[in-house]
Design a protein around this motif. Sequence first.
Motif, mmCIF file in Angstrom:
data_model
loop_
_atom_site.group_PDB
_atom_site.id
_atom_site.type_symbol
_atom_site.label_atom_id
_atom_site.label_comp_id
_atom_site.label_asym_id
_atom_site.label_seq_id
_atom_site.Cartn_x
_atom_site.Cartn_y
_atom_site.Cartn_z
ATOM 1 N N ASP A 168 1.126 0.474 12.468
ATOM 2 C CA ASP A 168 0.293 0.139 11.308
ATOM 3 C C ASP A 168 -1.172 0.512 11.499
ATOM 4 O OD1 ASP A 168 2.455 -0.917 9.911
ATOM 5 O OD2 ASP A 168 2.232 -2.845 10.916
ATOM 6 N N LEU A 183 -3.009 7.939 7.227
ATOM 7 C CA LEU A 183 -2.887 6.547 6.813
ATOM 8 C C LEU A 183 -1.989 5.774 7.780
ATOM 9 C CD1 LEU A 183 -3.463 4.340 4.731
ATOM 10 C CD2 LEU A 183 -1.492 5.166 3.424
ATOM 11 N N ARG A 229 0.823 -1.207 0.000
ATOM 12 C CA ARG A 229 0.000 0.000 0.000
ATOM 13 C C ARG A 229 0.857 1.257 0.000
ATOM 14 N NH1 ARG A 229 -2.686 1.158 5.960
ATOM 15 N NH2 ARG A 229 -0.775 1.020 7.184
ATOM 16 N N TRP A 230 2.015 1.171 0.683
ATOM 17 C CA TRP A 230 2.900 2.341 0.715
ATOM 18 C C TRP A 230 3.630 2.506 -0.614
ATOM 19 C CZ3 TRP A 230 2.119 5.893 4.116
ATOM 20 C CH2 TRP A 230 1.623 5.570 5.388
ATOM 21 N N ASN A 264 2.549 1.707 -3.499
ATOM 22 C CA ASN A 264 1.602 2.138 -4.528
ATOM 23 C C ASN A 264 1.360 3.643 -4.517
ATOM 24 O OD1 ASN A 264 1.260 -0.461 -5.435
ATOM 25 N ND2 ASN A 264 -0.574 -0.845 -4.202
#
Length: 427
Positions: free
Chosen positions: A90, A173, A60-61, A63
């Motif tokens: 997280d 996030l 996810r990071w 991307n």
Amino acid sequence: MSDIDIAITGTGLLTSAGAGVHRAWEALESGTPGFGDGAGLPWPVAAVDPRHAPWPDGARWQNIRKYAGPGAHWGLAAARAALARAGWEDGAPAGDQAGDQAGDQAGRPDPTRGGTVVAVSSNGSDELADILPGLAVLAQHDERPIAELLYDEVPDYAYIRSIPSQLGQFVALASGFEGSNLSVYGETGAGGLGALALAVRLIGSGELDRVLVVGVSPPLPLTTAVAFDREERFGREAGPGRGPFDLDRAGTLVGQAAAALLIENTAAARARGAAPLARLAACETLCAADRASATAAVVDDVLARAGRPADLWWAHGCGSVAMDLAECEAVAPRLGAAVPATSSKGTLGNALECSALVDAVLAVEALRRGRLPAVGLLEKPDPALGAVDFVVGGPREVPGAAAALVTALGHGRDAATAGAAVIVKGS
């Protein structure tokens, strides 16, 4: 705003000394300044090494990495360090911990009860840096509120148009907080204390239980640096005798940094099993007719709210002849000559938008260690500054110190914004 006990449960730093509070502390105690040649600028700069802010691992990071500018890398590194120190990983608290009353079914604190406030200069994009000078000129006489002006005038490609910063989205996030995500832009935020004071209000009002406050001061674009220098001269030297409060000081010493503090309603923090590092007794920023008046007023305000005197003073102390004098004239009579004083900027430089957040993190460490580092590059305290007990020559033991006053001034000869905070030793 109701009175409420607020704990500092996590801190993170990225400075010219490297990543981590311990790196900055080592530089301060050793008296090792981090100034380089400013990459061609006429002023020495205590610059951050980007290699000390690696991007997080995981799909996810990776991307979203293409959307992140240097400021996002730096701020995220400091934020994640603060979260880790507070027992958060997280996007959720680590370990099998009890949740708040509003916690979810897994027993974790309710993510909607956490928020983020960031102190930034811009989104770090080259395109936005090019248009900022024009916006600054327009804002001088435009009657629109600054938020409306930015929305109307900033091109669609710039993230600032929507006000919440790019950095704030990455921080949210990382934390998993789903509550308010707010930004405080520019030097009017008094080195980040404006962001911290806003976070205090979000908790004190009952809206949130915890707020992650992050500040970033990335490399200054040349046009911005020249504008700052014209407003309040930058120092051309960063050597012994040119430090804050020195008789021969000759201008603000420039730095880069990122800093983060996680503050929480103390009851909510203890409910999830967190051990407070310190308590934030008061924090505020004020504007007045001039910076000396603003500084005096805000110090009176936070000391009254804290309900106790300060045992040490972590001063703004940037090296400016005029600003150092105004600060000492305003603060010293309110503390007394027996309160030891220091500043980080002779070692780490003045990281404009987050300098006071850096100092707040370091003040927490000073209270924890019972020791105060010396003012970097200070050799001969200026007699005109009055009876201030500057720490000179090496660290000083302060084992009985239980409360620290942190002060901050906006940059510029006409700046009339000042901030202050009182931090009390954790128990």
